[in-house]
Motif scaffolding. Sequence first.
Motif, mmCIF file in Angstrom:
data_model
loop_
_atom_site.group_PDB
_atom_site.id
_atom_site.type_symbol
_atom_site.label_atom_id
_atom_site.label_comp_id
_atom_site.label_asym_id
_atom_site.label_seq_id
_atom_site.Cartn_x
_atom_site.Cartn_y
_atom_site.Cartn_z
ATOM 1 N N ARG A 215 0.763 -0.923 -0.568
ATOM 2 C CA ARG A 215 -0.025 0.402 0.221
ATOM 3 C C ARG A 215 0.711 1.276 -0.076
ATOM 4 O O ARG A 215 0.054 1.828 -0.867
ATOM 5 N N LEU A 216 1.737 1.285 0.685
ATOM 6 C CA LEU A 216 2.767 2.429 0.680
ATOM 7 C C LEU A 216 3.609 2.306 -0.736
ATOM 8 O O LEU A 216 3.747 3.511 -1.042
ATOM 9 N N VAL A 217 4.050 2.049 -1.216
ATOM 10 C CA VAL A 217 4.438 1.381 -2.652
ATOM 11 C C VAL A 217 3.545 2.037 -3.757
ATOM 12 O O VAL A 217 3.153 3.342 -4.282
ATOM 13 N N PHE A 218 1.974 1.344 -3.685
ATOM 14 C CA PHE A 218 1.139 2.206 -4.384
ATOM 15 C C PHE A 218 0.747 3.725 -3.912
ATOM 16 O O PHE A 218 0.931 4.158 -5.095
ATOM 17 N N GLU A 219 0.830 4.411 -3.239
ATOM 18 C CA GLU A 219 0.488 5.345 -2.975
ATOM 19 C C GLU A 219 1.841 5.926 -2.557
ATOM 20 O O GLU A 219 1.173 7.306 -3.511
ATOM 21 N N ASN B 95 -5.384 9.194 -17.626
ATOM 22 C CA ASN B 95 -4.315 10.299 -16.978
ATOM 23 C C ASN B 95 -4.785 10.009 -15.150
ATOM 24 O O ASN B 95 -4.335 11.578 -14.634
ATOM 25 N N ARG B 96 -5.655 8.842 -14.721
ATOM 26 C CA ARG B 96 -5.486 8.578 -13.479
ATOM 27 C C ARG B 96 -4.175 8.684 -12.827
ATOM 28 O O ARG B 96 -4.187 6.752 -12.933
ATOM 29 N N ALA B 97 -4.207 9.568 -11.180
ATOM 30 C CA ALA B 97 -2.808 8.483 -10.768
ATOM 31 C C ALA B 97 -3.128 7.636 -10.253
ATOM 32 O O ALA B 97 -2.043 6.743 -10.228
ATOM 33 N N ASP B 98 -3.989 7.207 -10.296
ATOM 34 C CA ASP B 98 -4.089 5.871 -8.991
ATOM 35 C C ASP B 98 -4.220 4.400 -10.165
ATOM 36 O O ASP B 98 -3.744 3.998 -9.931
ATOM 37 N N MET B 99 -4.549 4.784 -11.331
ATOM 38 C CA MET B 99 -4.935 3.401 -12.077
ATOM 39 C C MET B 99 -3.297 3.352 -12.761
ATOM 40 O O MET B 99 -3.150 2.275 -13.259
ATOM 41 N N ARG B 100 -2.592 4.700 -13.202
ATOM 42 C CA ARG B 100 -1.329 4.798 -13.415
ATOM 43 C C ARG B 100 -0.777 4.154 -12.726
ATOM 44 O O ARG B 100 0.194 3.353 -12.908
ATOM 45 N N TYR C 253 -11.546 10.472 11.692
ATOM 46 C CA TYR C 253 -11.996 10.392 10.128
ATOM 47 C C TYR C 253 -10.332 10.060 9.485
ATOM 48 O O TYR C 253 -9.056 10.249 10.061
ATOM 49 N N LEU C 254 -10.074 9.779 8.103
ATOM 50 C CA LEU C 254 -9.758 9.121 6.885
ATOM 51 C C LEU C 254 -8.031 10.543 7.426
ATOM 52 O O LEU C 254 -8.322 11.725 6.812
ATOM 53 N N ILE C 255 -6.728 9.637 6.912
ATOM 54 C CA ILE C 255 -5.930 10.646 7.471
ATOM 55 C C ILE C 255 -4.827 9.907 6.540
ATOM 56 O O ILE C 255 -4.557 8.560 5.587
ATOM 57 N N GLN C 256 -4.649 10.757 5.050
ATOM 58 C CA GLN C 256 -4.283 10.132 3.784
ATOM 59 C C GLN C 256 -2.446 9.603 4.474
ATOM 60 O O GLN C 256 -1.844 10.469 5.453
ATOM 61 N N PRO C 257 -1.615 8.650 3.910
ATOM 62 C CA PRO C 257 -0.697 8.937 3.878
ATOM 63 C C PRO C 257 0.166 9.304 3.840
ATOM 64 O O PRO C 257 -0.239 10.099 2.575
#
Length: 462
Positions: A12-16, A34-39, A370-374
């Motif tokens: 998950r850290l590598v993905f982020e 051009n979506r960064a998550d899909m790239r 609530y959610l905190i981003q990596p």
Amino acid sequence: MLQVRTMVRHARLVFEALRGRYHRNPEHHHVGRNRADMRALSAMIDGGLCLYRDVRIVGPVPGVFVGDVFTYRAELIVVGLHSATQAGIGYVPASHLSEGHPVATSIVSSGAYLDDHDNGDVLLYTGSARRPRNGGNHYSDQEFQRGNLALAYSCKYGVEVRVIRCHDCDASPNAKLYVYDGLYKVESSTYGPGKSGREVCQFKLVRLPGQDALGSNTWRAARDLTNALDAKIRPPGYLTMDMSTVKEAVAVPIRNTVDQDLSPLEFEYLARPELQAVPKPARRVDKCCIYGKTACAASGCTCVKRNGGGGPAYSADGTLVRGRPVVYECGASCGCPPGSCPNRVTQRSMRHRLEVSRSKETEWGVRTLYLIQPGAFICEFTGDVVAADHPRVANANGNASAAGASTEEWGGFVDPRKFPPRWREWEDAGEEPPRFAQYPTPGYVIDVSTRRNLVTMCPCRH
């Protein structure tokens, strides 16, 4: 279990890190891609970095716990929890099974269809069909094909299915989050007219007993509690609504529904670490942003260069791009504006809502509502800064060692030299190894015996 949990965390850290890299460098984008998550997902698939990519796991995924929260659907694929980027039903194709029939392994439920109904333990799930691009109900009859057929065979064979629920979330970059809620059994599969007037495949899923509490319920409870605190309503069990007494940009409440311990109220709250004697700022030869016009996120910024190259340490939203042993920020001798310089993240105080909470398992601890981003900055370790060679520190070290204290806690002192190098887990993300500048070993410790903040208060209770 600890080893596979670490594998999931690292993936998950590598993905982020990759997602942040593509988000920061949008060049070479293709229309529609051009979506960064899909790239980031594509890069991990190409590099063989996704977990369980060569197998389709039925049942629990090693290293993924009930209640785990994910920001992107691509993350679900990275850890092997789901197998489709868009389809709501993940399944094993018939060609992979000796019985010659597909079986479903996971579903993503968002309650998008009129016939959906969800009370947590029982879920009425409408199968997949064609839908308008902008959402809404399907415009054709559903059929027992692909995922729908697989879910029907999961019902026939008694195959347990992983359920991931999608929730709206303003704190998420894409306004969504995904919560893994555990294993369900498909009790029934029916076909007939739905509320939309079309024929629908509907499945009744019942949660298997003996699992951890529903993560979705925890998420909803945290959201309701946040709303109550925002409305200045003091919920039961809260000792104070703000232990910082307005020293922080956001209130820091204290909650205890376990016992009568009031010890967090006994300490003076310190929002920033304080030195016994403040040294005079060193005269800089190569001043950063001397005219106050240079963009500090650019490679020409002296402070950015000290962070090892490869661009700024932070992304545009203030999250750390990848793990680093130390980050050099612009400071008092820089000409850039403190309020808007992108290289001054930790100087802008705490921004996330945290609270100190008492539990039976961990005594006092810190939790978020609530959610905190990596990579997001949370807060500083605060206390009175003391030289590491001070006699009091040496005496405390000896006493703590004799008592068997942890390597980070020395009789009321927090020693930054003893922190484990956890940043290495997020160090390179498959990129060229970073070129970190040399940095001195800290020559100080933090005395938290009388003054501290929420994070330095809790470790010293053990």
